[in-house]
Enzyme design. Structure first.
Site, PDB file in Angstrom:
ATOM      1  N   SER A   1      15.322 -50.766 -34.745  1.00 37.60           N
ATOM      2  CA  SER A   1      14.386 -51.036 -33.792  1.00 37.60           C
ATOM      3  C   SER A   1      13.084 -50.165 -33.846  1.00 37.60           C
ATOM      4  CB  SER A   1      14.837 -51.082 -32.831  1.00 37.60           C
ATOM      5  OG  SER A   1      15.702 -49.485 -32.506  1.00 37.60           O
TER       6      SER A   1
ATOM      7  N   LYS B   1      13.599 -45.562 -27.695  1.00 33.06           N
ATOM      8  CA  LYS B   1      12.506 -46.788 -27.032  1.00 33.06           C
ATOM      9  C   LYS B   1      11.512 -45.609 -26.773  1.00 33.06           C
ATOM     10  CE  LYS B   1      15.951 -49.769 -28.031  1.00 33.06           C
ATOM     11  NZ  LYS B   1      16.410 -50.366 -29.193  1.00 33.06           N
TER      12      LYS B   1
END
Length: 250
Positions: free
Chosen positions: A47, A118
Site C-alpha cells: 500500500s 499511511k
C-alpha cells in the site's frame, strides 16, 4: 581466605563482570529508546510502494505527534482502533528467546499488534478533495504534485470531498490503486478520519534491507502552497484534543 581473595582478583571473572554490565546497560538503553524514542515495524503490504516495500523494516519516531508536531506529508504508523484490518488470527508464539528479547528491547517488531502505515494528506480544518481536472488531490484549493506516488497510481477511482475535523487526520497510501485508506472508510462512523491518539509516531528511516536503508521523506515542498484552512482551522498535531497491517504496519 587467600584463595577467595585470589578468586576475586581473577582477571577472567572481572572481564565477565564488565561484559555483563555492558550487556545490561545496552539492553536497558534499547528498552528506553523503544519506549520513548524509536520503535521497529515491518511492512507486510504494497500500500505504500514505492516509498515502502514489502518486508521493509522501519524505525518510527515516537516523539511525533507529541511533543514534535505532525505535518502534512508525514508517513505515520497508527493503531488499528477502527477495525480497518481483518482480525489477526494467526498464531504467534513469540519466537525463540532471542527473538523475544530483541522484540522486548524494540529491535524486532511485535507481530501480535495491528497497525497501519499511511501518508498524512489532511490535518484538522483542511478541505481535501479528489480530484481537479488533472486528477490531482487538492488541499484547501491547492493542487498537489505528489512525486512519492507509485507510477501506476490514479486518484480518480475514488472521488471525495471532505473537511478534516480538529484532532483528526486524513491518510492515504502512496500506492493509491492498492491502499484501503481513509477513502475506503468514508461511509463508516469515523468518516475515514484517524484520531491523533491512535498515531504511534512518524516513520523516520528504513533500517532493513541494507540496500534500501535511508530516511523516509515527508516532501514538505508538495504542501508549501497549501493555504490555511478556511475558518482558521488549526493543525491538530500542534494542539491535539485526542491523541506499516500489523506491527507490521500495512
Amino acid at each position: 581466605m587467600e584463595q577467595a581473595a585470589e578468586k576475586r582478583r581473577n582477571p577472567a571473572l572481572a572481564w565477565l563482570k564488565e561484559i555483563g554490565i555492558i550487556v545490561v546497560v545496552a539492553l536497558l538503553l534499547s528498552f528506553l529508546i523503544k519506549t520513548f524514542l524509536f520503535r521497529a515495524f515491518y511492512i507486510p503490504s504494497t500500500s505504500m510502494e514505492n516509498t515502502l516495500e514489502v518486508n521493509d523494516r522501519i524505525f518510527v519516531n515516537l516523539l511525533v505527534p507529541q511533543p514534535i508536531g505532525l505535518e502534512r506529508g508525514d508517513v505515520v504508523v497508527f493503531r488499528d482502533d477502527l477495525g480497518w484490518l481483518p482480525a489477526n488470527g494467526a498464531s504467534n508464539d513469540g519466537g525463540n528467546w532471542f527473538q523475544q528479547a530483541l522484540t522486548f528491547v524494540g529491535l524486532l517488531p511485535d507481530s501480535s499488534e495491528q497497525h497501519l502505515v499511511k501518508r498524512v494528506i489532511g490535518i484538522g480544518g483542511d478541505r481535501v478533495v479528489c480530484c481537479d481536472a488533472d486528477g490531482r488531490i487538492t488541499v484547501n484549493g491547492a493542487a498537489l504534485e505528489e512525486p512519492y506516488l507509485h507510477p501506476e497510481s490514479t486518484n480518480e477511482s475514488q472521488p471525495f470531498d471532505v473537511v478534516v475535523p480538529d484532532g483528526k487526520i486524513w491518510v492515504m497510501g502512496d500506492n493509491r490503486n492498492h491502499s484501503a485508506d481513509s477513502r475506503e472508510h468514508r461511509d463508516e462512523a469515523s468518516g475515514g478520519f484517524i484520531d491523533l491518539d491512535a498515531v504511534e509516531g512518524k516513520a523516520a528511516v528504513i533500517a532493513w534491507p541494507l540496500d534500501r536503508m535511508g530516511v523516509i521523506g515527508n516532501y514538505p515542498e508538495v504542501f508549501d502552497t497549501v493555504p490555511p484552512a478556511e475558518g482558521g482551522g488549526s493543525a491538530p498535531a500542534n494542539t491535539p484534543s485526542e491523541r506499516s497491517e500489523q506491527e507490521g504496519a500495512e
